[in-house]
Scaffold this motif. Structure first.
Motif, PDB file in Angstrom:
ATOM      1  N   ARG A   1     -50.918 -47.682  -1.800  1.00  0.00           N
ATOM      2  CA  ARG A   1     -51.243 -49.021  -2.304  1.00  0.00           C
ATOM      3  C   ARG A   1     -51.117 -49.029  -3.817  1.00  0.00           C
ATOM      4  O   ARG A   1     -51.485 -48.068  -4.492  1.00  0.00           O
ATOM      5  CB  ARG A   1     -52.658 -49.424  -1.899  1.00  0.00           C
ATOM      6  CG  ARG A   1     -52.840 -49.580  -0.392  1.00  0.00           C
ATOM      7  CD  ARG A   1     -54.278 -49.784  -0.023  1.00  0.00           C
ATOM      8  NE  ARG A   1     -54.446 -49.896   1.425  1.00  0.00           N
ATOM      9  CZ  ARG A   1     -55.598 -49.765   2.049  1.00  0.00           C
ATOM     10  NH1 ARG A   1     -56.703 -49.528   1.343  1.00  0.00           N
ATOM     11  NH2 ARG A   1     -55.668 -49.868   3.365  1.00  0.00           N
TER      12      ARG A   1
ATOM     13  N   ILE B   1     -51.944 -51.359  -7.287  1.00  0.00           N
ATOM     14  CA  ILE B   1     -52.604 -52.498  -7.927  1.00  0.00           C
ATOM     15  C   ILE B   1     -52.213 -52.476  -9.402  1.00  0.00           C
ATOM     16  O   ILE B   1     -52.538 -51.528 -10.129  1.00  0.00           O
ATOM     17  CB  ILE B   1     -54.136 -52.424  -7.792  1.00  0.00           C
ATOM     18  CG1 ILE B   1     -54.546 -52.431  -6.321  1.00  0.00           C
ATOM     19  CG2 ILE B   1     -54.791 -53.600  -8.516  1.00  0.00           C
ATOM     20  CD1 ILE B   1     -56.050 -52.369  -6.113  1.00  0.00           C
TER      21      ILE B   1
ATOM     22  N   PHE C   1     -52.665 -54.468 -12.935  1.00  0.00           N
ATOM     23  CA  PHE C   1     -53.603 -55.459 -13.457  1.00  0.00           C
ATOM     24  C   PHE C   1     -53.671 -55.372 -14.971  1.00  0.00           C
ATOM     25  O   PHE C   1     -53.226 -54.406 -15.604  1.00  0.00           O
ATOM     26  CB  PHE C   1     -54.999 -55.266 -12.857  1.00  0.00           C
ATOM     27  CG  PHE C   1     -55.623 -53.935 -13.174  1.00  0.00           C
ATOM     28  CD1 PHE C   1     -56.444 -53.772 -14.284  1.00  0.00           C
ATOM     29  CD2 PHE C   1     -55.395 -52.842 -12.365  1.00  0.00           C
ATOM     30  CE1 PHE C   1     -57.015 -52.557 -14.579  1.00  0.00           C
ATOM     31  CE2 PHE C   1     -55.977 -51.615 -12.653  1.00  0.00           C
ATOM     32  CZ  PHE C   1     -56.782 -51.463 -13.760  1.00  0.00           C
TER      33      PHE C   1
ATOM     34  N   VAL D   1     -53.735 -59.923 -11.625  1.00  0.00           N
ATOM     35  CA  VAL D   1     -53.761 -58.761 -10.749  1.00  0.00           C
ATOM     36  C   VAL D   1     -52.686 -58.926  -9.693  1.00  0.00           C
ATOM     37  O   VAL D   1     -52.561 -59.992  -9.083  1.00  0.00           O
ATOM     38  CB  VAL D   1     -55.141 -58.598 -10.074  1.00  0.00           C
ATOM     39  CG1 VAL D   1     -55.135 -57.409  -9.111  1.00  0.00           C
ATOM     40  CG2 VAL D   1     -56.241 -58.428 -11.114  1.00  0.00           C
TER      41      VAL D   1
ATOM     42  N   GLU E   1     -51.172 -56.888  -6.229  1.00  0.00           N
ATOM     43  CA  GLU E   1     -51.493 -55.808  -5.295  1.00  0.00           C
ATOM     44  C   GLU E   1     -50.436 -55.748  -4.210  1.00  0.00           C
ATOM     45  O   GLU E   1     -50.016 -56.780  -3.665  1.00  0.00           O
ATOM     46  CB  GLU E   1     -52.881 -56.025  -4.679  1.00  0.00           C
ATOM     47  CG  GLU E   1     -53.326 -54.919  -3.751  1.00  0.00           C
ATOM     48  CD  GLU E   1     -54.752 -55.118  -3.273  1.00  0.00           C
ATOM     49  OE1 GLU E   1     -55.260 -54.239  -2.553  1.00  0.00           O
ATOM     50  OE2 GLU E   1     -55.356 -56.163  -3.630  1.00  0.00           O
ATOM     51  N   ARG E   2     -49.994 -54.547  -3.887  1.00  0.00           N
ATOM     52  CA  ARG E   2     -48.965 -54.343  -2.869  1.00  0.00           C
ATOM     53  C   ARG E   2     -49.304 -53.077  -2.074  1.00  0.00           C
ATOM     54  O   ARG E   2     -49.908 -52.148  -2.578  1.00  0.00           O
ATOM     55  CB  ARG E   2     -47.579 -54.169  -3.492  1.00  0.00           C
ATOM     56  CG  ARG E   2     -47.055 -55.371  -4.237  1.00  0.00           C
ATOM     57  CD  ARG E   2     -46.572 -56.464  -3.283  1.00  0.00           C
ATOM     58  NE  ARG E   2     -45.921 -57.534  -4.032  1.00  0.00           N
ATOM     59  CZ  ARG E   2     -46.556 -58.553  -4.589  1.00  0.00           C
ATOM     60  NH1 ARG E   2     -47.882 -58.629  -4.494  1.00  0.00           N
ATOM     61  NH2 ARG E   2     -45.888 -59.491  -5.242  1.00  0.00           N
ATOM     62  N   GLU E   3     -48.864 -53.068  -0.804  1.00  0.00           N
ATOM     63  CA  GLU E   3     -48.868 -51.848  -0.002  1.00  0.00           C
ATOM     64  C   GLU E   3     -47.423 -51.418   0.159  1.00  0.00           C
ATOM     65  O   GLU E   3     -46.597 -52.166   0.684  1.00  0.00           O
ATOM     66  CB  GLU E   3     -49.530 -52.083   1.356  1.00  0.00           C
ATOM     67  CG  GLU E   3     -49.648 -50.804   2.182  1.00  0.00           C
ATOM     68  CD  GLU E   3     -50.513 -50.983   3.412  1.00  0.00           C
ATOM     69  OE1 GLU E   3     -50.092 -50.524   4.496  1.00  0.00           O
ATOM     70  OE2 GLU E   3     -51.612 -51.556   3.290  1.00  0.00           O
TER      71      GLU E   3
ATOM     72  N   HIS F   1     -42.792 -51.037 -10.116  1.00  0.00           N
ATOM     73  CA  HIS F   1     -44.090 -51.398 -10.690  1.00  0.00           C
ATOM     74  C   HIS F   1     -44.388 -50.628 -11.973  1.00  0.00           C
ATOM     75  O   HIS F   1     -45.385 -50.935 -12.640  1.00  0.00           O
ATOM     76  CB  HIS F   1     -45.194 -51.127  -9.659  1.00  0.00           C
ATOM     77  CG  HIS F   1     -45.085 -51.966  -8.429  1.00  0.00           C
ATOM     78  ND1 HIS F   1     -45.682 -53.203  -8.310  1.00  0.00           N
ATOM     79  CD2 HIS F   1     -44.422 -51.744  -7.265  1.00  0.00           C
ATOM     80  CE1 HIS F   1     -45.411 -53.710  -7.118  1.00  0.00           C
ATOM     81  NE2 HIS F   1     -44.653 -52.836  -6.457  1.00  0.00           N
TER      82      HIS F   1
ATOM     83  N   THR G   1     -51.337 -49.620 -14.078  1.00  0.00           N
ATOM     84  CA  THR G   1     -50.874 -49.548 -12.694  1.00  0.00           C
ATOM     85  C   THR G   1     -51.652 -48.451 -11.987  1.00  0.00           C
ATOM     86  O   THR G   1     -51.652 -47.289 -12.422  1.00  0.00           O
ATOM     87  CB  THR G   1     -49.374 -49.236 -12.622  1.00  0.00           C
ATOM     88  OG1 THR G   1     -48.640 -50.264 -13.305  1.00  0.00           O
ATOM     89  CG2 THR G   1     -48.910 -49.159 -11.176  1.00  0.00           C
TER      90      THR G   1
ATOM     91  N   GLY H   1     -61.481 -51.171  -6.341  1.00  0.00           N
ATOM     92  CA  GLY H   1     -60.470 -52.193  -6.063  1.00  0.00           C
ATOM     93  C   GLY H   1     -61.079 -53.581  -5.978  1.00  0.00           C
ATOM     94  O   GLY H   1     -60.479 -54.559  -6.454  1.00  0.00           O
TER      95      GLY H   1
ATOM     96  N   ARG I   1     -60.103 -56.910  -8.236  1.00  0.00           N
ATOM     97  CA  ARG I   1     -59.734 -58.213  -7.675  1.00  0.00           C
ATOM     98  C   ARG I   1     -60.639 -59.317  -8.207  1.00  0.00           C
ATOM     99  O   ARG I   1     -60.217 -60.468  -8.319  1.00  0.00           O
ATOM    100  CB  ARG I   1     -59.816 -58.150  -6.151  1.00  0.00           C
ATOM    101  CG  ARG I   1     -58.816 -57.166  -5.527  1.00  0.00           C
ATOM    102  CD  ARG I   1     -58.886 -57.168  -4.012  1.00  0.00           C
ATOM    103  NE  ARG I   1     -58.162 -56.042  -3.454  1.00  0.00           N
ATOM    104  CZ  ARG I   1     -58.726 -54.890  -3.090  1.00  0.00           C
ATOM    105  NH1 ARG I   1     -60.043 -54.747  -3.213  1.00  0.00           N
ATOM    106  NH2 ARG I   1     -57.976 -53.914  -2.604  1.00  0.00           N
TER     107      ARG I   1
END
Length: 371
Positions: free
Chosen positions: A36, A38, A40, A45, A47-49, A59, A66, A154, A158
């Motif tokens: 995963r 994130i 920000f 923010v 967020e990706r899987e 990224h 990161t 996390g 968020r």
């Protein structure tokens, strides 16, 4: 559950004898890790899987910070690919896969490598190795198993908590370590509750099961101590890191983290002493119970000694030809007389024992010594 609780043992790491340093092996093959990302900063923010690791490069450098979180280290290829993308040293990646490392800090160029251990307690105590790589604009974390113990951090990202989204990689690494180390407090609370329950059982009904449970708690506390003790040196090294010391007030937060480590160690030592005291109380109660049993048996045996003597004398059955040879054998009340003598002797002995306090009913004068 009766008896001692079961303990899960960590599988031995497969180490190839004579293999070159930095050879990547793992204890056992596992499911593909979940990766995963994130990204920000003050502006937002993202967020990706990540399914395709080749897209992980997209990224890099796009956000002030990161965070790449890898859940599981059972796939050597995934760990190696992530290491290649971020330029992580093979020696550090080897330590990521060998999940029996002590808490420590290593520097590889501009990247700081940190190892910590997160405890969890459901039916038994387990510790999970957490590996962090802190770079100029990224943090890569490897968790030993599935189940995200770093999820609270996390959630704070968020929610765009200002201190976290504006603090940079150093503060993110501190937040992760703070979550890992503070995970010891719920575990210690569970162990404290068990010690309180065991204290009541030791006083009321000490048995072999209670002894096994005390030993389990002491074993868990020893495991926690061994796991946490190196964290003191690890946090101290981070405080001395120049890059982290210059990162705003991260040094202040790290010193607070050090205080948490010391506080947890003090609690562990206090609970270990309580466990040792419970063991002593258990052994004392068992010994006292055995003494009570032996006292009762001794009193019974002592009472029957003169009765056996009287019965033995009358059991010789000498002929009455002589006036000295038990003339009461021909007496009508001789049998009742013998039984009465036995009962009188028994009552006199029991009364004497009670007066001495050997039966628990007698009283001694204040200041009187043993009789």
């Amino acid at each position: 559950m009766r008896g001692r609780t079961s303990r899960r043992r960590r599988k031995a790491v497969k180490r190839q004898v004579g293999a070159p340093p930095g050879t990547l092996t793992t204890a056992e093959a596992g499911p593909r890790p979940v990766v995963r990302v994130i990204g920000f900063g003050p502006d937002g923010v993202v967020e990706r899987e990540i399914e395709d690791l080749s897209r992980l490069r997209e990224h890099l450098g796009r956000h002030p910070v990161t965070w790449v979180n890898v859940l599981g280290v059972g796939d050597v290829d995934v760990v190696q690919r992530v290491g290649e993308i971020f330029g992580l040293h093979p020696l550090a990646l080897e330590d990521v896969l060998h999940v029996d490392q002590r808490a420590k800090v290593d520097r590889y160029g501009d990247i700081v490598y940190v190892v910590a251990h997160h405890p969890s307690f459901i039916e038994h105590l387990e510790t999970e190795q957490i590996s962090l790589f802190v770079g100029r604009d990224f943090v890569v974390s490897f968790q030993e198993r599935e189940g995200d113990c770093l999820a609270p951090v996390g959630d704070r990202i968020r929610q765009r908590r200002p201190r976290l989204v504006e603090g940079g990689p150093a503060y993110l690494a501190y937040a992760l370590l703070d979550t890992v180390i503070d995970g010891n407090f719920p575990v210690l609370e569970r162990l404290r509750e068990r010690l309180e329950d065991l204290e009541d059982l030791v006083l009321d009904d000490p048995d072999d099961e209670v002894l096994g449970r005390i030993r389990d708690v002491k074993h868990n506390l020893l495991t926690l101590r061994r796991s946490l003790w190196p964290h003191r040196e690890m946090v101290t090294q981070l405080v001395r890191e120049d890059a982290w010391a210059r990162a705003g007030d991260v040094g202040l937060y790290l010193r607070d983290l050090y205080d948490h480590v010391v506080q947890i160690i003090d609690l562990i030592e206090a609970y270990r002493e309580i466990g040792t005291d419970l063991m002593s109380v258990y052994m004392s109660n068992v010994s006292n119970r055995m003494n009570e049993i032996m006292k009762v048996l001794t009193v019974i045996a002592t009472v029957f000694i003169p009765l056996s003597f009287i019965a033995g004398v009358y059991g010789m059955n000498f002929d009455r030809a002589s006036p000295w040879n038990m003339p009461e054998l021909g007496w009508r009340w001789g049998y009742a007389f013998a039984l009465g003598v036995m009962a009188a002797v028994a009552l006199v002995l029991l009364g004497y024992f009670r007066r001495k306090g050997w039966l628990g009913g007698g009283r001694r004068k204040p200041g009187a010594g043993p009789r």
